[in-house]
Design a protein around this motif. Structure first.
Motif, short mmCIF file in Angstrom:
data_model
loop_
_atom_site.label_atom_id
_atom_site.label_comp_id
_atom_site.label_asym_id
_atom_site.label_seq_id
_atom_site.Cartn_x
_atom_site.Cartn_y
_atom_site.Cartn_z
N TYR A 37 -0.21 -2.65 18.71
CA TYR A 37 0.36 -3.00 17.37
C TYR A 37 1.05 -1.48 16.55
N GLY A 38 1.78 -0.90 16.38
CA GLY A 38 2.34 -0.30 16.10
C GLY A 38 2.72 0.18 13.99
N VAL A 39 2.47 1.53 13.84
CA VAL A 39 2.75 1.30 12.92
C VAL A 39 4.19 2.69 12.45
N GLN A 40 4.72 3.21 11.42
CA GLN A 40 5.26 4.39 11.66
C GLN A 40 5.43 5.49 10.36
N TRP A 41 3.90 5.01 10.01
CA TRP A 41 3.02 5.89 9.34
C TRP A 41 2.06 6.60 9.40
N HIS A 42 1.40 7.60 8.66
CA HIS A 42 0.06 7.80 9.56
C HIS A 42 -1.08 7.61 8.67
N PRO A 43 -1.75 6.97 8.97
CA PRO A 43 -3.53 6.41 8.45
C PRO A 43 -4.32 7.45 8.27
N GLU A 44 -3.64 8.06 9.07
CA GLU A 44 -4.73 9.47 9.87
C GLU A 44 -4.84 10.61 8.38
N VAL A 45 -3.89 10.70 7.31
CA VAL A 45 -3.83 12.14 6.43
C VAL A 45 -4.64 11.07 5.32
N THR A 69 1.19 -0.94 0.03
CA THR A 69 -0.44 0.10 0.10
C THR A 69 0.81 1.18 0.19
N ARG A 70 0.88 1.89 -0.35
CA ARG A 70 0.83 3.84 -0.42
C ARG A 70 0.31 4.40 0.55
N VAL A 71 1.56 5.37 1.93
CA VAL A 71 1.45 5.78 2.34
C VAL A 71 2.41 6.84 2.76
N TRP A 72 1.78 7.86 4.17
CA TRP A 72 2.37 8.88 4.04
C TRP A 72 2.49 9.39 4.81
N ALA A 73 4.45 9.22 5.05
CA ALA A 73 5.04 9.06 6.27
C ALA A 73 5.90 10.47 6.32
N SER A 74 6.69 10.31 7.60
CA SER A 74 7.86 11.29 7.97
C SER A 74 8.56 10.66 8.93
N GLU A 107 -9.24 2.74 6.39
CA GLU A 107 -8.61 0.76 7.25
C GLU A 107 -8.17 0.61 8.21
N VAL A 108 -6.75 0.93 8.48
CA VAL A 108 -6.44 0.77 9.81
C VAL A 108 -7.01 0.99 10.74
N PHE A 109 -7.55 1.96 11.07
CA PHE A 109 -8.18 2.89 11.92
C PHE A 109 -9.91 1.57 12.30
N GLU A 110 -9.71 1.42 11.10
CA GLU A 110 -11.18 -0.24 11.48
C GLU A 110 -10.48 -0.99 11.87
N ASN A 111 -9.92 -2.07 11.64
CA ASN A 111 -8.75 -2.74 12.42
C ASN A 111 -8.10 -2.67 13.50
N PHE A 112 -7.97 -1.80 13.66
CA PHE A 112 -7.75 -1.26 15.10
C PHE A 112 -8.43 -1.53 16.13
N LEU A 113 -10.00 -0.76 15.97
CA LEU A 113 -11.61 -0.72 16.48
C LEU A 113 -11.49 -2.14 16.97
N ASP A 114 -11.60 -3.04 15.06
CA ASP A 114 -12.16 -4.70 15.82
C ASP A 114 -11.51 -5.34 16.09
#
Length: 110
Positions: free
Chosen positions: A84-92, A45-50, A100-107
């Motif tokens: 769990y942790g991700v190095q990118w910004h799923p919120e942008v 997947t393509r993500v936006w990261a810093s 989908e990352v947030f939905e998975n987290f809620l699940d």
């Protein structure tokens, strides 16, 4: 994610040059398609990261669940402890399937 890795005995390292943090488009490869947080994003997947910091090695009990050419540990999980942790910004908006990352987290939380 970096602070969690530090807390669990693994070091993080700052990137070589400290510049003003800029977000950039990164292609992330999902390495664990059964992972409850990011597995549904497989194979990539393509993500936006810093990446001002990066986790060098996953802490004990964790599995690396995603990687990229920019960062060796883009995501990690310890499913036994539901950590769990991700190095990118799923919120942008520029992150594909960030919702989908947030939905998975809620699940996971339910």
């Amino acid at each position: 994610m970096s602070r969690d890795a530090d807390h669990r005995g693994r070091t993080r390292r700052p990137r070589r040059r400290r510049r003003v943090r800029r977000l950039r488009d990164v292609t992330v490869r999902i390495t664990e398609d059964e992972d409850p947080l990011v597995g549904s994003l497989a194979p990539e997947t393509r993500v936006w990261a810093s990446h001002a910091d990066e986790v060098k090695e996953v802490p004990e009990g964790f599995d690396r669940t995603a990687t990229s050419d920019v960062c060796g540990v883009e995501a990690m999980s310890d499913t036994d402890r539901d950590l769990y942790g991700v190095q990118w910004h799923p919120e942008v908006a520029h992150t594909e399937r960030g919702d989908e990352v947030f939905e998975n987290f809620l699940d996971i939380c339910e």
